[in-house]
Motif scaffolding. Sequence first.
Motif, PDB file in Angstrom:
ATOM      1  N   GLU A  29       0.853  -1.194   0.000  1.00 19.84           N
ATOM      2  CA  GLU A  29       0.000   0.000   0.000  1.00 19.84           C
ATOM      3  C   GLU A  29       0.883   1.234   0.000  1.00 19.84           C
ATOM      4  O   GLU A  29       1.843   1.324   0.782  1.00 19.84           O
ATOM      5  N   VAL A  30       0.575   2.173  -0.905  1.00 13.79           N
ATOM      6  CA  VAL A  30       1.310   3.430  -0.986  1.00 13.79           C
ATOM      7  C   VAL A  30       0.320   4.587  -1.092  1.00 13.79           C
ATOM      8  O   VAL A  30      -0.819   4.414  -1.516  1.00 13.79           O
ATOM      9  N   ASP A  31       0.775   5.780  -0.690  1.00 11.18           N
ATOM     10  CA  ASP A  31      -0.037   6.988  -0.776  1.00 11.18           C
ATOM     11  C   ASP A  31       0.346   7.773  -2.028  1.00 11.18           C
ATOM     12  O   ASP A  31       1.543   7.924  -2.332  1.00 11.18           O
ATOM     13  N   VAL A  32      -0.656   8.293  -2.727  1.00 11.14           N
ATOM     14  CA  VAL A  32      -0.433   9.040  -3.968  1.00 11.14           C
ATOM     15  C   VAL A  32      -1.208  10.352  -3.914  1.00 11.14           C
ATOM     16  O   VAL A  32      -2.351  10.391  -3.458  1.00 11.14           O
ATOM     17  N   VAL A  88      -0.660  -3.883  -5.731  1.00 13.81           N
ATOM     18  CA  VAL A  88      -0.568  -2.593  -5.048  1.00 13.81           C
ATOM     19  C   VAL A  88      -1.951  -2.046  -4.724  1.00 13.81           C
ATOM     20  O   VAL A  88      -2.875  -2.140  -5.546  1.00 13.81           O
ATOM     21  N   VAL A  89      -2.084  -1.459  -3.532  1.00 12.40           N
ATOM     22  CA  VAL A  89      -3.244  -0.660  -3.162  1.00 12.40           C
ATOM     23  C   VAL A  89      -2.774   0.783  -3.065  1.00 12.40           C
ATOM     24  O   VAL A  89      -1.850   1.093  -2.299  1.00 12.40           O
ATOM     25  N   VAL A  90      -3.375   1.663  -3.845  1.00 11.73           N
ATOM     26  CA  VAL A  90      -3.040   3.087  -3.849  1.00 11.73           C
ATOM     27  C   VAL A  90      -4.070   3.845  -3.025  1.00 11.73           C
ATOM     28  O   VAL A  90      -5.266   3.812  -3.338  1.00 11.73           O
ATOM     29  N   ASP A  91      -3.613   4.517  -1.971  1.00 10.19           N
ATOM     30  CA  ASP A  91      -4.471   5.427  -1.211  1.00 10.19           C
ATOM     31  C   ASP A  91      -4.359   6.783  -1.889  1.00 10.19           C
ATOM     32  O   ASP A  91      -3.363   7.488  -1.741  1.00 10.19           O
ATOM     33  N   LEU A  92      -5.386   7.130  -2.682  1.00 12.81           N
ATOM     34  CA  LEU A  92      -5.341   8.325  -3.516  1.00 12.81           C
ATOM     35  C   LEU A  92      -5.852   9.522  -2.721  1.00 12.81           C
ATOM     36  O   LEU A  92      -7.022   9.564  -2.310  1.00 12.81           O
ATOM     37  N   LYS A  93      -4.980  10.505  -2.493  1.00 14.27           N
ATOM     38  CA  LYS A  93      -5.293  11.679  -1.685  1.00 14.27           C
ATOM     39  C   LYS A  93      -5.815  12.801  -2.575  1.00 14.27           C
ATOM     40  O   LYS A  93      -5.169  13.167  -3.564  1.00 14.27           O
ATOM     41  N   ALA A  94      -6.978  13.356  -2.232  1.00 16.22           N
ATOM     42  CA  ALA A  94      -7.529  14.485  -2.985  1.00 16.22           C
ATOM     43  C   ALA A  94      -8.362  15.341  -2.055  1.00 16.22           C
ATOM     44  O   ALA A  94      -9.312  14.852  -1.437  1.00 16.22           O
ATOM     45  N   GLY A  95      -8.009  16.607  -1.937  1.00  9.96           N
ATOM     46  CA  GLY A  95      -8.788  17.526  -1.123  1.00  9.96           C
ATOM     47  C   GLY A  95     -10.008  18.011  -1.866  1.00  9.96           C
ATOM     48  O   GLY A  95     -10.190  17.734  -3.058  1.00  9.96           O
ATOM     49  N   PRO A  96     -10.892  18.754  -1.191  1.00 12.53           N
ATOM     50  CA  PRO A  96     -12.088  19.301  -1.845  1.00 12.53           C
ATOM     51  C   PRO A  96     -11.718  20.151  -3.055  1.00 12.53           C
ATOM     52  O   PRO A  96     -10.836  21.010  -2.975  1.00 12.53           O
ATOM     53  N   GLY A  97     -12.359  19.899  -4.166  1.00 14.16           N
ATOM     54  CA  GLY A  97     -12.084  20.635  -5.385  1.00 14.16           C
ATOM     55  C   GLY A  97     -10.934  20.085  -6.200  1.00 14.16           C
ATOM     56  O   GLY A  97     -10.685  20.547  -7.321  1.00 14.16           O
ATOM     57  N   GLU A  98     -10.211  19.083  -5.665  1.00 11.88           N
ATOM     58  CA  GLU A  98      -9.070  18.510  -6.370  1.00 11.88           C
ATOM     59  C   GLU A  98      -9.398  17.186  -7.056  1.00 11.88           C
ATOM     60  O   GLU A  98      -8.532  16.562  -7.669  1.00 11.88           O
ATOM     61  N   GLU A  99     -10.669  16.772  -6.951  1.00 12.72           N
ATOM     62  CA  GLU A  99     -11.021  15.425  -7.412  1.00 12.72           C
ATOM     63  C   GLU A  99     -10.773  15.215  -8.902  1.00 12.72           C
ATOM     64  O   GLU A  99     -10.156  14.217  -9.302  1.00 12.72           O
TER      65      GLU A  99
END
Length: 250
Positions: A29-32, A88-99
């Motif tokens: 698992e990784v963060d992206v 792989v499991v990707v933890d996809l980071k996206a804030g409000p408005g960045e989707e």
Amino acid sequence: MTGLVPEIVVHDVCLDDAAVLRGTGCVAEVDVACTQDGVAVVLPCAAHLAKETALRTVADASAEALDPAAFPPVEAALATLGALGLPVVVDLKAGPGEEARTAAAMLAQVPRPGNTRVIGFNHRVVRLVSAQWGAAACGALFAGLPMDVAAMATAAGSGWVVMQSRFLEPGLCSELRARGIRTMTFAASTQKRWEEALASGADSAMAELEIATAAAGGTSTTGGRVEPGSPAEPSAAHADASGCHRPQRR
């Protein structure tokens, strides 16, 4: 338990150390996150850089301003892990408005899931990825137990629900599985939390490196591929719907 442990996911894998997972049957698992100029990059593991610092760095920088050794493009990191035989499991980071920007970057760089799944707390970005990858390759993260987790997962186009093990129990996992939704626990940081994850009845359990590799017991398996479409009921075989395999207790 039936003699099988769930699929084991190693939380926050350091790419420099990923070779230790070769042949264990574990999933990495990784963060992206997405840079200012729309490039999806892998964040350094917490052992190298605090997550808040890493996220802020990516949000404020263009891809050219980042050290590719520390913040590699997601496709490069997936190739490195794939060469080790690691799903792989990707933890996809996206804030409000960045989707939209984040999903577009991920899909441009990794147009097909292959042996990769995306999960995220931002269900909007999960839904955008799911539209191209399919629900089987996407998971919605939940901080707690909502009123109707199945409905929220379905709305996110997600074939996976990811929650802390204390919110999961065999009845809920069975109910979700009957609806075609698989379950994954958050990272277990202690042996007690690992045992709690196993008792939950989840299809997949995430743990820190030491706990995960000890649980895997060195069992060697070969990952398959994630194919877009509806997730299926786990079979008696050791492979789950995503093609990732379950190591067997010895």
